[in-house]
Design a protein around this motif. Structure first.
Motif, PDB file in Angstrom:
ATOM      1  N   ASP A 110       0.930  -1.095  -0.291  1.00 31.02           N
ATOM      2  CA  ASP A 110       0.075  -0.308   0.136  1.00 31.02           C
ATOM      3  C   ASP A 110       1.359   1.463  -0.235  1.00 31.02           C
ATOM      4  O   ASP A 110       0.702   2.270   0.482  1.00 31.02           O
ATOM      5  N   GLY A 162       1.230   3.136  -3.599  1.00 33.69           N
ATOM      6  CA  GLY A 162      -0.261   4.577  -4.036  1.00 33.69           C
ATOM      7  C   GLY A 162      -0.729   5.226  -2.464  1.00 33.69           C
ATOM      8  O   GLY A 162      -1.240   6.253  -2.821  1.00 33.69           O
ATOM      9  N   MET A 163      -0.277   5.422  -1.362  1.00 34.54           N
ATOM     10  CA  MET A 163      -0.859   6.315  -0.780  1.00 34.54           C
ATOM     11  C   MET A 163       0.585   8.094  -0.192  1.00 34.54           C
ATOM     12  O   MET A 163      -0.368   8.757  -0.591  1.00 34.54           O
ATOM     13  N   GLN A 217       0.716   8.398  -3.219  1.00 33.36           N
ATOM     14  CA  GLN A 217       0.446   9.044  -4.884  1.00 33.36           C
ATOM     15  C   GLN A 217      -0.510  10.096  -4.470  1.00 33.36           C
ATOM     16  O   GLN A 217      -1.285  10.833  -4.923  1.00 33.36           O
ATOM     17  N   ASP A 218      -1.381   9.142  -3.543  1.00 31.74           N
ATOM     18  CA  ASP A 218      -2.461  10.035  -2.913  1.00 31.74           C
ATOM     19  C   ASP A 218      -2.515  11.377  -2.675  1.00 31.74           C
ATOM     20  O   ASP A 218      -3.331  12.438  -2.867  1.00 31.74           O
ATOM     21  N   TRP A 219      -1.434  11.445  -1.247  1.00 28.14           N
ATOM     22  CA  TRP A 219      -0.952  12.649  -1.305  1.00 28.14           C
ATOM     23  C   TRP A 219      -0.414  13.386  -2.390  1.00 28.14           C
ATOM     24  O   TRP A 219      -1.232  14.047  -2.178  1.00 28.14           O
ATOM     25  N   LYS A 220       0.146  13.319  -3.353  1.00 27.27           N
ATOM     26  CA  LYS A 220       0.876  14.185  -4.507  1.00 27.27           C
ATOM     27  C   LYS A 220      -0.276  14.732  -4.885  1.00 27.27           C
ATOM     28  O   LYS A 220      -0.249  15.706  -5.290  1.00 27.27           O
ATOM     29  N   GLU A 221      -1.704  13.722  -5.030  1.00 26.17           N
ATOM     30  CA  GLU A 221      -2.661  13.472  -5.677  1.00 26.17           C
ATOM     31  C   GLU A 221      -3.997  14.849  -4.778  1.00 26.17           C
ATOM     32  O   GLU A 221      -5.216  14.843  -5.976  1.00 26.17           O
ATOM     33  N   ARG A 265      -5.350  13.263  -2.267  1.00 28.65           N
ATOM     34  CA  ARG A 265      -6.977  13.228  -2.379  1.00 28.65           C
ATOM     35  C   ARG A 265      -6.427  12.457  -0.476  1.00 28.65           C
ATOM     36  O   ARG A 265      -7.087  11.880   0.338  1.00 28.65           O
ATOM     37  N   ASN A 266      -5.704  12.698   0.125  1.00 30.48           N
ATOM     38  CA  ASN A 266      -4.995  12.542   1.777  1.00 30.48           C
ATOM     39  C   ASN A 266      -3.750  13.389   1.875  1.00 30.48           C
ATOM     40  O   ASN A 266      -3.205  14.267   1.153  1.00 30.48           O
ATOM     41  N   ASN A 284      -8.917   8.671  10.211  1.00 28.35           N
ATOM     42  CA  ASN A 284      -7.772   7.770   9.688  1.00 28.35           C
ATOM     43  C   ASN A 284      -8.060   6.270   9.832  1.00 28.35           C
ATOM     44  O   ASN A 284      -7.266   5.532   9.493  1.00 28.35           O
TER      45      ASN A 284
END
Length: 298
Positions: free
Chosen positions: A193, A196-197, A199-203, A205-206, A243
């Protein structure tokens, strides 16, 4: 012993915060430790939240039993990640080290002792990135004598570090084009995981600070110290945590003793058996099962 300051992050959960503070005070080291409490601000258009946050403010003002109590109440909501980065940076640069907690953690009676001993022992060893109070239940290899171990992927559920390690983190991920090519390596290092986490920060989403902290640890090839028997119980799986949801795939044994003599690994090396056991909680199969259970227990 030099006692690290304790930084506690809170928001709108009064009862959870009370339980956390009570558990910290059951550690005898609390009386010699400076406490810094950061309470995040109210989110826009959240009915009833202003009252909850106000209750937290009033409780924080009454906290005693520490060497000193210092608190900061944010005027606007920052979110957990930005709050932690700003708060830890402020305090750790003043003291050189810090123990960091959130308001859904319950500490064992010897947690502060373990954390402070770890900070003292490995302060001058650059291979050690952090000292963790929480540990998943792991399989102990035959003949292993220490009651702590080294592994990758620092835990965010009660942890400690030093200012030089903290300040080495690239919070902005400035070299993202280079980092994109590290997906497979990062996942092999810390679990399926991880990227994915990140990248989610970069985009957007977190707002996770922890995945960026772990990514820096990965880049620097450093290890974290963990107790074999966890010194922290995460009580945030009640559906109210920022979270955490009601189902928890992580299993642990909690230290209910008052023992304050700990044995540390002779060398700063990772035992492969511990690595496999600890990272099994982040396998793709367990994560898929967790998502199913999250839906059931929503």
């Amino acid at each position: 012993m030099r006692y690290a300051p304790i930084i506690l992050f809170a928001f709108n959960r009064l009862e959870s915060l009370k339980a956390t503070v009570a558990s910290v005070l059951r550690n005898s080291e609390a009386t010699e430790s400076d406490l810094y409490v950061f309470v995040d601000g109210v989110r826009p258009n959240k009915q009833g939240e202003m009252e909850k946050v106000h209750e937290v403010h009033e409780f924080v003002k009454t906290i005693s039993g520490f060497k000193s109590v210092n608190y900061t109440f944010a005027k606007q909501n920052k979110g957990l990640g930005p709050s932690i980065i700003a708060g830890v940076t402020e305090v750790i640069n003043r003291y050189g080290r810090a123990i960091v907690l959130e308001d859904d953690l319950v500490l064992s009676h010897n947690c502060l002792s373990f954390m402070n001993q770890g900070l003292d022992k490995y302060e001058k060893d650059p291979k050690v990135f952090s000292v963790c109070g929480y540990s998943n239940k792991v399989k102990v290899p035959n003949g292993y004598l220490a009651d702590s171990y080294f592994c990758v992927r620092s835990s965010s559920w009660g942890w400690a570090t030093w200012s030089d390690r903290w300040n080495s983190v690239d919070w902005d991920l400035m070299d993202w084009k280079k980092y994109e090519g590290m997906k497979s390596a990062f996942n092999r290092w810390g679990g399926s995981d991880c990227f994915g986490m990140l990248q989610d920060w970069k985009e957007g989403r977190n707002k996770s600070w922890a995945i960026r902290f772990c990514f820096s640890q990965f880049l620097q090839k450093k290890l974290s110290l963990f107790p074999i028997v966890s010194k922290v119980n995460n009580d945030g799986f009640d559906g109210d945590g920022t979270n955490c949801k009601k189902y928890n795939r992580f299993k642990f044994d909690f230290d209910n003793t008052d023992r304050k003599t700990f044995s540390f690994p002779v060398k700063v090396l990772m035992n492969e058996s511990f690595r496999k056991s600890a990272l099994s909680y982040h396998s793709l199969g367990k994560r898929i099962w967790s998502k199913i259970m999250y839906i059931i227990y929503r």
